[in-house]
Design an enzyme around this catalytic site. Structure first.
Site, PDB file in Angstrom:
ATOM      1  N   HIS A  81      -6.065 -33.482  16.849  1.00  0.00           N
ATOM      2  CA  HIS A  81      -4.952 -34.296  17.349  1.00  0.00           C
ATOM      3  C   HIS A  81      -3.837 -33.440  17.933  1.00  0.00           C
ATOM      4  CE1 HIS A  81      -6.521 -38.106  15.797  1.00  0.00           C
ATOM      5  NE2 HIS A  81      -7.088 -37.325  14.895  1.00  0.00           N
TER       6      HIS A  81
ATOM      7  N   LYS B  60       0.839  -1.192   0.000  1.00  0.00           N
ATOM      8  CA  LYS B  60       0.000   0.000   0.000  1.00  0.00           C
ATOM      9  C   LYS B  60       0.880   1.250   0.000  1.00  0.00           C
ATOM     10  CE  LYS B  60      -3.571   2.204   2.748  1.00  0.00           C
ATOM     11  NZ  LYS B  60      -4.502   2.131   3.868  1.00  0.00           N
TER      12      LYS B  60
ATOM     13  N   GLU C   9      -5.065  -6.953  14.692  1.00  0.00           N
ATOM     14  CA  GLU C   9      -4.512  -5.639  14.370  1.00  0.00           C
ATOM     15  C   GLU C   9      -5.633  -4.592  14.483  1.00  0.00           C
ATOM     16  OE1 GLU C   9      -2.643  -4.362  10.394  1.00  0.00           O
ATOM     17  OE2 GLU C   9      -0.875  -5.016  11.480  1.00  0.00           O
TER      18      GLU C   9
ATOM     19  N   LYS D  33       9.096  -1.138  14.412  1.00  0.00           N
ATOM     20  CA  LYS D  33       9.707  -0.773  13.123  1.00  0.00           C
ATOM     21  C   LYS D  33      10.768   0.305  13.327  1.00  0.00           C
ATOM     22  CE  LYS D  33       5.555  -1.300  10.224  1.00  0.00           C
ATOM     23  NZ  LYS D  33       4.592  -0.564   9.417  1.00  0.00           N
TER      24      LYS D  33
ATOM     25  N   GLU E 270      10.273  -4.877   4.559  1.00  0.00           N
ATOM     26  CA  GLU E 270      10.323  -6.279   4.124  1.00  0.00           C
ATOM     27  C   GLU E 270      10.038  -6.383   2.621  1.00  0.00           C
ATOM     28  OE1 GLU E 270       8.681  -5.098   6.689  1.00  0.00           O
ATOM     29  OE2 GLU E 270       8.863  -6.410   8.439  1.00  0.00           O
TER      30      GLU E 270
ATOM     31  N   GLY F 179      -4.985  -2.088   4.933  1.00  0.00           N
ATOM     32  CA  GLY F 179      -4.233  -3.248   4.446  1.00  0.00           C
ATOM     33  C   GLY F 179      -4.945  -4.565   4.713  1.00  0.00           C
ATOM     34  N   ARG F 180      -5.443  -4.745   5.933  1.00  0.00           N
ATOM     35  CA  ARG F 180      -6.054  -6.036   6.285  1.00  0.00           C
ATOM     36  C   ARG F 180      -7.471  -6.170   5.749  1.00  0.00           C
ATOM     37  NH1 ARG F 180      -4.891  -2.670  10.322  1.00  0.00           N
ATOM     38  NH2 ARG F 180      -6.509  -1.887  11.734  1.00  0.00           N
TER      39      ARG F 180
HETATM   40  O1  F6P Z   1       2.982  -3.332   9.806  1.00  0.00           O
HETATM   41  C1  F6P Z   1       1.614  -3.306   9.663  1.00  0.00           C
HETATM   42  C2  F6P Z   1       1.170  -2.937   8.287  1.00  0.00           C
HETATM   43  O2  F6P Z   1       1.074  -1.569   8.182  1.00  0.00           O
HETATM   44  C3  F6P Z   1      -0.145  -3.620   7.978  1.00  0.00           C
HETATM   45  O3  F6P Z   1      -1.231  -2.956   8.476  1.00  0.00           O
HETATM   46  C4  F6P Z   1      -0.087  -3.714   6.508  1.00  0.00           C
HETATM   47  O4  F6P Z   1      -1.023  -4.653   6.035  1.00  0.00           O
HETATM   48  C5  F6P Z   1       1.347  -4.139   6.309  1.00  0.00           C
HETATM   49  O5  F6P Z   1       2.055  -3.388   7.278  1.00  0.00           O
HETATM   50  C6  F6P Z   1       1.918  -3.933   4.943  1.00  0.00           C
HETATM   51  O6  F6P Z   1       1.889  -2.594   4.541  1.00  0.00           O
HETATM   52  P1  F6P Z   1       2.089  -2.170   3.037  1.00  0.00           P
HETATM   53  O7  F6P Z   1       0.973  -2.770   2.232  1.00  0.00           O
HETATM   54  O8  F6P Z   1       2.070  -0.677   3.029  1.00  0.00           O
HETATM   55  O9  F6P Z   1       3.415  -2.702   2.564  1.00  0.00           O
END
Ligand code: F6P
Length: 566
Positions: free
Chosen positions: A405, A215, A374, A529, A221, A288-289
């Site tokens: 199990h 987003k 979240e 972060k 990452e 995002g979620r």
């Molecule tokens: O670290 C949390 C977050 O902001 C989530 O809410 C989001 O889904 C994820 O990081 C990834 O963010 P982006 O889509 O901006 O890479």
């Protein structure tokens, strides 16, 4: 429009009445066996249909009175107003000053022009973006879009994390029987280099397409993995002779052919080297979620095709409409959220299990963890004041029968109450027989047996009647009265998957409204972060940065420095 301060649920008449009701039930003794025997209509009264899903709430620790009081609570905290504000684009995510409009992502074309939010015709924008995604998906599926050497794409690799990964990978796994274009997908999320190393193993760079989903397009990452993937692609193509070393124009062309992006930040996309023509946008009002049904689901549109993606959206919309237009008394989506509040705040249940009896839904609990935790893992309300009761329960689960199990022992006989949702479907895409036994029926037998055992248990007398030696009778008793909700669908399809996701999105909204929290921000992920940025230099060489750390962090880094082998 400004939003009102949250109403403190714990100071409402309904809350006081619920507490009294809870105390009375505890004093009388909660007894599902008796409640079933006393009320022949219990199952009928507590069964619901929403879309093509069937719900049975009868094995919950609720009576007619409980539901009546929970509905009063919903009214007293003005749940209806919050739903309306959300659906119409009021900035209810006030800590980020944003509308929360994931419901607009699945509105039909006929709704164009009806939802103008902050000057934007949101449905038109959504449908225009979908058209672009669908055209791209068709090109990849048909082989019109090729890699740099002219070969058809056979693997899409989604690089994203959190909401840019969990929804797409969960839905990809869930819908596998619908893959019909000879294209599979892989999902890379973790910054741990092991993830990328394993997921690129065996891939042919000439037939691989990366979709970078972020987003913000700033997530550490995702950007790190995207750069790694770019290096991998160029090195592999060079090694195989598909492109020549040092030919920058060919490299740029390879990136264009093998990388597309999904983001709200198109400037950053271009900076990365991805052609903005091959970028699919979404908007700040999609969290995002809550984004799997936006451009974030592009990998799904490619693998399963636009028609199935539309079905997916229809499933969401079906539940959106049901939730917004059904009186709370009969609204199973609202009631499930309210019943969760009942367990969380009155029974003090700390967790909630979601147990899909469908192997294809094996990532559904992981997806729900981000969605629910979240969203509602908060200690302050949307006006900044402290919450007045417990919030966000821990959601967790594994597919049945594997969970049986592993951890069901604790749900059946442990000391804590763990409400659980059991999800299954009448049909399977893989009908097989073991001799005369339909294996799906064997599976469903387990689905039904578990909720029955949890609800009705097994008494000491029943255990004795089996000839059990007296000293081990207590260990074999099941107290019962362990609450479950059964959700039974016709089949796991793109439509029913959309329904299920929307169901839990709205359950999250209901709980968050009662607690008065902004379910749409996620400030709790920020500190880690920030600190990671400060700590990373201390790990290898920066001794000043190391000295600035706390004693525990310093000791851990020292151990690392002593043991890391290069
Ligand atoms: O670290 C949390 C977050 O902001 C989530 O809410 C989001 O889904 C994820 O990081 C990834 O963010 P982006 O889509 O901006 O890479």
């Amino acid at each position: 429009m400004a939003i009102n301060p949250p109403i403190d649920a714990t100071s409402t008449p309904a809350w006081a009445a619920l507490q009294k009701h809870y105390d009375e039930l505890q004093a009388e003794g909660i007894d599902l066996k008796k409640w079933f025997a006393d009320d022949p209509d219990r199952v009928k009264k507590l069964s619901f249909e929403a879309g093509d899903l069937h719900f049975d709430l009868s094995k919950n620790l609720i009576t007619d009175e409980t539901l009546r009081l929970l509905v009063n609570l919903a009214k007293e905290v003005k749940l209806d107003e919050r739903i309306k504000q959300q659906y119409t684009g009021v900035h209810i995510n006030n800590t980020e000053d944003r509308a929360v409009l994931h419901t607009a992502l699945r509105r039909p074309v006929e709704d164009e022009g009806k939802y103008i939010v902050d000057g934007q015709d949101v449905v038109k924008d959504v449908r225009d973006t979908l058209k672009k995604i669908y055209a791209f998906a068709e090109d990849v599926r048909s082989g019109k879009w090729t890699g740099i050497t002219g070969r058809k794409i056979d693997t899409v690799v989604n690089i994203g994390i959190g909401g840019s990964d969990l929804g797409p990978v969960m839905a990809y796994e869930a819908l596998k029987p619908y893959a019909d274009a000879g294209i599979s997908a892989r999902y890379i999320s973790n910054i741990d280099p092991n993830d990328l190393a394993e997921k690129t193993k065996g891939l042919d760079p000439e037939t691989t397409l990366f979709i970078i989903v972020s987003k913000t397009f700033t997530t550490l990452e995702t950007l790190t993995n995207a750069r790694e993937a770019r290096t991998w692609l160029l090195e592999e193509l060079t090694a195989s002779g598909a492109i020549s070393d040092g030919d920058e124009a060919q490299k740029a062309e390879a990136i264009k052919k093998h990388f597309v992006a999904v983001s709200t930040n198109l400037e950053k996309v271009e900076e990365f080297g991805i052609d903005p023509e091959n970028a699919f946008g979404f908007w700040n009002w999609v969290g995002g979620r809550y984004s799997v049904d936006s451009a974030v689901g592009t990998s799904l549109a490619v693998v399963y095709g636009p028609a199935q993606f539309e079905e997916f959206l229809h499933g969401f919309h079906e539940i959106d409409e049901y939730f917004a237009n059904t009186p709370f008394e009969k609204n199973v989506v609202a009631l499930m959220g309210l019943v969760n509040v009942w367990y969380r705040n009155f029974f003090k249940a700390a967790s909630h299990a979601v147990l899909p009896y469908d192997q294809y839904l094996h990532r559904f609990p992981a997806y729900l963890q981000q969605l629910t935790m979240e969203s509602n893992g908060k200690s302050v309300r949307w006006d900044g004041t402290p919450v007045t009761t417990d919030t966000g329960e821990i959601f967790w689960g594994e597919p049945g029968t594997n969970g049986q199990h592993a951890f069901y022992q604790l749900i059946h006989q442990g000391t804590q109450l763990i409400p659980a949702d059991f999800i299954a479907f009448a049909n399977t895409p893989n009908p097989v027989k073991d001799g005369d036994q339909d294996v799906h029926e064997l599976f469903l037998g387990n689905y039904l047996a578990q909720t029955k055992a949890l609800a009705f248990g097994k008494t000491a007398d029943e255990v004795r009647a089996e000839g059990t030696p007296e000293e081990i009778v207590p260990a074999r008793v099941f107290k019962g009265n362990r609450p479950t909700t059964s959700i039974l669908g016709v089949a796991l399809t793109p439509f029913s998957l959309g329904e299920l996701i929307a169901l839990y999105e709205h359950i999250t909204l209901v709980e968050g409204t009662v607690w008065g929290v902004d379910s749409y921000d996620q400030w709790g992920v920020e500190l880690g972060k920030q600190l990671a940025k400060q700590i990373t230099p201390a790990i290898s060489k920066d001794d000043d940065a190391l000295a600035a750390q706390d004693a525990s962090t310093q000791a851990l880094i020292k151990f690392y420095r002593e043991h890391r082998e290069f």
